[in-house]
Design a protein around this motif. Sequence first.
Motif, PDB file in Angstrom:
ATOM      1  N   ILE A  84       0.796  -1.240  -0.074  1.00 55.56           N
ATOM      2  CA  ILE A  84       0.016  -0.062  -0.021  1.00 55.56           C
ATOM      3  C   ILE A  84       0.924   1.329  -0.034  1.00 55.56           C
ATOM      4  CG2 ILE A  84      -1.653   1.226   1.445  1.00 55.56           C
ATOM      5  CD1 ILE A  84      -2.837  -1.298   2.094  1.00 55.56           C
ATOM      6  N   ILE A  85       1.880   1.320   1.035  1.00 57.35           N
ATOM      7  CA  ILE A  85       2.801   2.453   0.796  1.00 57.35           C
ATOM      8  C   ILE A  85       3.716   2.365  -0.239  1.00 57.35           C
ATOM      9  CG2 ILE A  85       4.538   3.889   2.164  1.00 57.35           C
ATOM     10  CD1 ILE A  85       2.934   2.649   4.593  1.00 57.35           C
TER      11      ILE A  85
ATOM     12  N   VAL B 260       0.947   6.486  -2.263  1.00 58.36           N
ATOM     13  CA  VAL B 260       0.351   5.217  -2.023  1.00 58.36           C
ATOM     14  C   VAL B 260      -0.247   4.540  -3.013  1.00 58.36           C
ATOM     15  CG1 VAL B 260      -0.254   5.566   0.817  1.00 58.36           C
ATOM     16  CG2 VAL B 260      -1.787   6.350  -1.011  1.00 58.36           C
TER      17      VAL B 260
ATOM     18  N   ALA C 177      -6.122   2.233  -2.669  1.00 56.09           N
ATOM     19  CA  ALA C 177      -6.011   1.903  -1.395  1.00 56.09           C
ATOM     20  C   ALA C 177      -6.810   3.151  -0.630  1.00 56.09           C
ATOM     21  CB  ALA C 177      -4.578   2.034  -0.758  1.00 56.09           C
TER      22      ALA C 177
ATOM     23  N   LYS D 109      -8.492   5.025   2.924  1.00 55.57           N
ATOM     24  CA  LYS D 109      -7.936   5.820   4.234  1.00 55.57           C
ATOM     25  C   LYS D 109      -7.736   4.769   5.339  1.00 55.57           C
ATOM     26  CE  LYS D 109      -9.775  10.299   3.530  1.00 55.57           C
ATOM     27  NZ  LYS D 109     -10.395  11.476   3.996  1.00 55.57           N
TER      28      LYS D 109
ATOM     29  N   ILE E 219      -4.589   2.790   4.312  1.00 59.43           N
ATOM     30  CA  ILE E 219      -3.596   3.586   4.443  1.00 59.43           C
ATOM     31  C   ILE E 219      -3.035   3.537   6.017  1.00 59.43           C
ATOM     32  CG2 ILE E 219      -2.578   5.759   4.216  1.00 59.43           C
ATOM     33  CD1 ILE E 219      -4.262   5.838   1.651  1.00 59.43           C
ATOM     34  N   LYS E 220      -4.158   3.741   6.813  1.00 62.98           N
ATOM     35  CA  LYS E 220      -4.004   3.877   8.210  1.00 62.98           C
ATOM     36  C   LYS E 220      -3.184   2.571   8.794  1.00 62.98           C
ATOM     37  CE  LYS E 220      -6.442   4.770  12.717  1.00 62.98           C
ATOM     38  NZ  LYS E 220      -7.621   5.278  13.272  1.00 62.98           N
TER      39      LYS E 220
ATOM     40  N   VAL F 128      -6.249  10.796   8.483  1.00 65.57           N
ATOM     41  CA  VAL F 128      -5.466  10.500   7.056  1.00 65.57           C
ATOM     42  C   VAL F 128      -6.361  11.304   6.304  1.00 65.57           C
ATOM     43  CG1 VAL F 128      -5.190   8.814   5.341  1.00 65.57           C
ATOM     44  CG2 VAL F 128      -4.994   8.164   7.857  1.00 65.57           C
TER      45      VAL F 128
ATOM     46  N   THR G 155      -6.121  12.140   1.800  1.00 66.97           N
ATOM     47  CA  THR G 155      -5.733  11.459   0.618  1.00 66.97           C
ATOM     48  C   THR G 155      -5.897  12.591  -0.713  1.00 66.97           C
ATOM     49  OG1 THR G 155      -7.721  10.286   0.185  1.00 66.97           O
ATOM     50  CG2 THR G 155      -6.041   9.151   1.310  1.00 66.97           C
TER      51      THR G 155
ATOM     52  N   ALA H 191      -1.034  10.624   0.359  1.00 73.12           N
ATOM     53  CA  ALA H 191      -1.565  10.523   1.708  1.00 73.12           C
ATOM     54  C   ALA H 191      -0.880  11.366   2.655  1.00 73.12           C
ATOM     55  CB  ALA H 191      -1.957   9.068   1.960  1.00 73.12           C
TER      56      ALA H 191
END
Length: 96
Positions: free
Chosen positions: A3-4, A27, A31, A33, A36-37, A51, A53, A80
């Motif tokens: 994801i990152i 990101v 993806a 939020k 991502i978190k 978060v 985006t 993000a």
Amino acid sequence: MSIIVKPIITEKVTKEGELSNRFGFVVDRNANKVEIKKAVEAAYGVTIVDVNTMNYRPDRTTKFTKNGLISGKTSGYKKAIVQVKEGETIDFYTNN
């Protein structure tokens, strides 16, 4: 699928990190939020408060050269900005 993609290390994002505990990442475009978190919390061991985006569109360019008209395109990406809990920080410069 990661994801990152990579952290963003610019003057503006570094200043935000120092002043208000906000850090930037490029990101995956699909993806959300929540994903991502979870990915940032797992990768860096911090607690995420918020978060935000942004989707960046691809830019198209045309150049007039000796050989004629050349057109190109940059790739689009998703950025993000995550806010870390007060008192915690993310250090991009150490190898963990």
